[in-house]
Design a protein around this motif. Structure first.
Motif, PDB file in Angstrom:
ATOM      1  N   ARG A   1       0.863  -1.186   0.000  1.00 33.09           N
ATOM      2  CA  ARG A   1       0.000   0.000   0.000  1.00 33.09           C
ATOM      3  C   ARG A   1       0.896   1.231   0.000  1.00 33.09           C
ATOM      4  O   ARG A   1       1.802   1.356   0.820  1.00 33.09           O
ATOM      5  CB  ARG A   1      -0.911   0.012   1.231  1.00 33.09           C
TER       6      ARG A   1
ATOM      7  N   LEU B   1       1.825  -5.162   3.097  1.00 33.21           N
ATOM      8  CA  LEU B   1       0.680  -5.628   3.882  1.00 33.21           C
ATOM      9  C   LEU B   1       0.716  -7.134   4.127  1.00 33.21           C
ATOM     10  O   LEU B   1       0.242  -7.593   5.165  1.00 33.21           O
ATOM     11  CB  LEU B   1      -0.624  -5.254   3.179  1.00 33.21           C
TER      12      LEU B   1
ATOM     13  N   ILE C   1      -6.539 -10.228   5.515  1.00 30.49           N
ATOM     14  CA  ILE C   1      -6.382  -8.878   6.073  1.00 30.49           C
ATOM     15  C   ILE C   1      -7.603  -8.071   5.659  1.00 30.49           C
ATOM     16  O   ILE C   1      -7.910  -7.971   4.469  1.00 30.49           O
ATOM     17  CB  ILE C   1      -5.109  -8.198   5.539  1.00 30.49           C
ATOM     18  N   ALA C   2      -8.307  -7.503   6.617  1.00 31.88           N
ATOM     19  CA  ALA C   2      -9.469  -6.653   6.316  1.00 31.88           C
ATOM     20  C   ALA C   2      -9.162  -5.230   6.750  1.00 31.88           C
ATOM     21  O   ALA C   2      -8.380  -4.993   7.685  1.00 31.88           O
ATOM     22  CB  ALA C   2     -10.712  -7.175   7.035  1.00 31.88           C
ATOM     23  N   GLY C   3      -9.774  -4.272   6.093  1.00 31.75           N
ATOM     24  CA  GLY C   3      -9.542  -2.878   6.441  1.00 31.75           C
ATOM     25  C   GLY C   3     -10.474  -1.954   5.694  1.00 31.75           C
ATOM     26  O   GLY C   3     -11.456  -2.394   5.089  1.00 31.75           O
ATOM     27  N   THR C   4     -10.160  -0.668   5.742  1.00 30.62           N
ATOM     28  CA  THR C   4     -10.963   0.349   5.071  1.00 30.62           C
ATOM     29  C   THR C   4     -10.067   1.133   4.120  1.00 30.62           C
ATOM     30  O   THR C   4      -9.100   1.763   4.566  1.00 30.62           O
ATOM     31  CB  THR C   4     -11.574   1.323   6.099  1.00 30.62           C
TER      32      THR C   4
ATOM     33  N   LYS D   1      -8.787   4.098   1.522  1.00 30.51           N
ATOM     34  CA  LYS D   1      -8.896   5.560   1.564  1.00 30.51           C
ATOM     35  C   LYS D   1      -8.574   6.156   0.199  1.00 30.51           C
ATOM     36  O   LYS D   1      -7.746   5.611  -0.538  1.00 30.51           O
ATOM     37  CB  LYS D   1      -7.931   6.125   2.620  1.00 30.51           C
TER      38      LYS D   1
ATOM     39  N   TYR E   1      -2.651   0.538  -4.375  1.00 33.24           N
ATOM     40  CA  TYR E   1      -2.346  -0.839  -3.996  1.00 33.24           C
ATOM     41  C   TYR E   1      -1.572  -1.485  -5.156  1.00 33.24           C
ATOM     42  O   TYR E   1      -1.983  -1.384  -6.315  1.00 33.24           O
ATOM     43  CB  TYR E   1      -3.620  -1.639  -3.710  1.00 33.24           C
TER      44      TYR E   1
END
Length: 255
Positions: free
Chosen positions: A133, A141, A186-189, A191, A196
């Motif tokens: 990222r 990541l 891997i989970a996330g939010t 922006k 990526y």
């Protein structure tokens, strides 16, 4: 959310076949833009590694087309992760059975990224391809599921030592050649402004993280044509530095 994407794959300077496979899918949904990016790095004799990598990419592509719309309507993100886990384990069994039939060991890594607008991000990972990222800096990541990756995490090997370690390509697990596969999730939010980068290991051995950031930082990547141009430039740089593996990458920028 708007996204820009680019993908590039090269057989490299030494291999007889390109055993990497990839897919990039973008859909407009009631929840906004949905993006799936997948890279698989196949391995196996008689060019069968490309069969393994293509099989896993095809399974995720089919899931995106056939099952994801229902899962989005249900709004259950845990169900998506559960389904990815099942797909990986089904593919592990299917590829292993195929290998036994033709008496060849084959397998593949998997690195998959799902973005559901700016609400949700999921990574599924097996092996030593990577997701980076890029925003104000470059961050890795995923974990390298290799012998040297394990030794680095244990503190018995430095990242610099790992670059020349003969075990750097020895995988701890891969789909099709492991009795049991335990994916990293891997989970996330996500922006706005983030980039990526998914890449097979052939992309990152001969170039530095600083070179990757300078080429793909959010401020640099202005449109999809330029993203592909920069991807080609770094692949050629790898080849000039005598990288011998197949080289594959996918870029996704959130606008």
């Amino acid at each position: 959310m708007e996204v820009l994407t680019a993908a590039y794959s090269d057989i490299g300077i030494k291999k007889a076949t390109n055993q990497d496979s990839l897919c990039v899918k973008v859909a407009d949904t009631s929840l906004g833009k949905v993006v799936l990016a997948v890279i698989c790095d196949g391995m196996g004799g008689l060019s069968k590694g490309e069969v393994a990598s293509a099989s896993v990419v095809h399974a995720f592509s089919e899931w995106f087309e056939q099952e994801l719309p229902v899962q989005l309507a249900n709004g259950d993100m845990d169900e998506i992760r559960y389904r990815w886990d099942r797909i990986i384990k089904e593919q592990n069994q299917r590829i292993a059975e195929y290998g036994r039939r033709i008496r060849i060991q084959l397998g593949t890594t998997l690195t998959a990224l799902l973005l559901i607008d700016s609400d949700f991000m999921l990574i599924g990972h097996v092996g030593d391809s990577r997701v980076y990222r890029l925003d104000q800096q470059l961050e890795t990541l995923t974990e390298d599921q290799t012998v040297v990756g394990r030794e680095i995490s244990r503190g018995t090997l430095t990242p610099e030592q790992a670059k020349s370690d003969p075990r750097r390509n020895v995988l701890l697990q891969c789909i099709g050649a492991s009795k049991l596969v335990e994916p990293q999730f891997i989970a996330g939010t996500p922006k706005r402004g983030e980039v990526y980068l998914l890449c097979s290991d052939g992309f990152r051995h001969m170039i530095s993280e600083a070179e990757i950031y300078n080429a793909f930082s959010p401020a640099v990547l202005r449109d999809e044509a330029f993203m592909e141009q920069k991807a080609r430039e770094l692949v050629e740089l790898n080849k000039q530095r005598q990288e011998t593996d197949n080289i594959t990458l996918v870029l996704v920028k959130i606008q």
